[in-house]
Design a protein around this motif. Structure first.
Motif, PDB file in Angstrom:
ATOM      1  N   ALA A  33       0.833  -1.210   0.000  1.00  0.00           N
ATOM      2  CA  ALA A  33       0.000   0.000   0.000  1.00  0.00           C
ATOM      3  C   ALA A  33       0.860   1.249   0.000  1.00  0.00           C
ATOM      4  N   LEU A  42       2.082   1.998  -3.483  1.00  0.00           N
ATOM      5  CA  LEU A  42       1.030   2.576  -4.319  1.00  0.00           C
ATOM      6  C   LEU A  42       0.858   4.068  -4.028  1.00  0.00           C
ATOM      7  N   ILE A  43       0.860   4.407  -2.743  1.00  0.00           N
ATOM      8  CA  ILE A  43       0.675   5.804  -2.355  1.00  0.00           C
ATOM      9  C   ILE A  43       1.875   6.648  -2.778  1.00  0.00           C
ATOM     10  N   SER A  73       1.742   7.357  -6.436  1.00  0.00           N
ATOM     11  CA  SER A  73       0.547   8.038  -6.932  1.00  0.00           C
ATOM     12  C   SER A  73       0.718   9.547  -7.071  1.00  0.00           C
ATOM     13  N   ASP A  80      -7.324  -1.298   2.581  1.00  0.00           N
ATOM     14  CA  ASP A  80      -7.924  -1.456   1.253  1.00  0.00           C
ATOM     15  C   ASP A  80      -9.051  -0.460   1.029  1.00  0.00           C
ATOM     16  N   LEU A 125      -7.435   2.774   0.123  1.00  0.00           N
ATOM     17  CA  LEU A 125      -6.880   2.716  -1.230  1.00  0.00           C
ATOM     18  C   LEU A 125      -7.985   2.785  -2.285  1.00  0.00           C
ATOM     19  N   LYS A 126      -9.106   2.137  -2.023  1.00  0.00           N
ATOM     20  CA  LYS A 126     -10.237   2.205  -2.952  1.00  0.00           C
ATOM     21  C   LYS A 126     -10.804   3.620  -3.002  1.00  0.00           C
ATOM     22  N   LEU A 162      -6.820   3.977  -5.900  1.00  0.00           N
ATOM     23  CA  LEU A 162      -5.522   3.345  -6.135  1.00  0.00           C
ATOM     24  C   LEU A 162      -5.648   1.846  -6.365  1.00  0.00           C
TER      25      LEU A 162
END
Length: 244
Positions: A106, A109-110, A113, A230, A233-234, A238
């Protein structure tokens, strides 16, 4: 299980409870007669829930109590302690490793981004025409989870033992340039659609107010922590939301 129906509503894990699970009353007032009838090998409870009934529970079976997961270190300690008692240490270590790897993925991903990492996390409710916001401070486990994946908490009120500050909607006017993650209940949904005050807030107008799932257990175990990550992230688009 105490409050069985509520557990299934709020702690929505991919591993369901057995159909044989028996409701033993509320967390505040467990039914000692039902518990005794079940002849348990072990009783696990939140310490503050069983202050008055601890001796009675201990007379039924060995009783293990915990104060609550205030941070990830405590979560790990409690989880491994229960696993040790149940002879499930290997499974527990695997679950914790999966959680930590989930955090690492995670965070990547961040980081990739380019999104604004600032956030405020709130549990909110609306009743009797009053909106109340529980804003989590830096000493709360869900805040630690989000900082662990590279986000930055911008609610800097003085931490207290509860891990949150309770405020009215007026206090939100000072919050700007942030991702506002909030958990509420279906009965309060109309407030966010109709309230002029809510819809005038800068983060709402900027499109960075995100309602998360109602069924997130913010102070649970590793799987609950992963579900929380999650959900965030949703909200930030992402990862894909696979819910129907």
């Amino acid at each position: 299980v105490a409050d069985l129906e509520l557990y299934n509503t709020l702690v929505n894990l991919p591993i369901p409870l057995s159909q044989d699970a028996v409701d033993v009353g509320s967390r505040r007032e467990p039914n000692l007669e039902v518990i005794a009838t079940l002849k348990p090998d072990l009783i696990i409870a939140a310490s503050w829930r069983v202050t008055e009934t601890y001796d009675d529970l201990s007379a039924i079976a060995p009783t293990l109590t915990f104060e609550g997961s205030s941070d990830l270190e405590t979560l790990t300690d409690y989880f491994t302690t229960i696993a040790l008692v149940l002879n499930r240490e290997e499974v527990a270590l695997q679950r914790l490793e999966e959680m930590n790897q989930h955090f690492v993925a995670a965070a990547a991903l961040i980081a990739d981004s380019g999104l604004n990492p600032a956030f405020v996390l709130s549990q909110t409710w609306y009743e009797e025409n009053i909106a109340t916001f529980r804003l989590f401070t830096g000493n709360a486990m869900p805040v630690e989870i989000l900082t662990n994946i590279g986000l930055e908490n911008t609610w800097t009120a003085e931490p207290n033992p509860d891990g949150f500050t309770v405020v009215g909607i007026e206090a939100l006017a000072e919050i700007e340039d942030t991702n506002f993650f909030f958990i509420t209940d279906p009965d309060s949904a109309s407030f966010y659609e109709e309230s002029p005050l809510w819809n005038s807030l800068s983060f709402v107008q900027a499109g960075t107010a995100y309602r998360l799932n109602d069924d997130l257990w913010l102070f649970g175990g590793p799987i609950s922590a992963q579900r929380f990550v999650d959900a965030v992230l949703k909200a930030l688009s992402l990862i894909e939301d696979e819910s129907p």
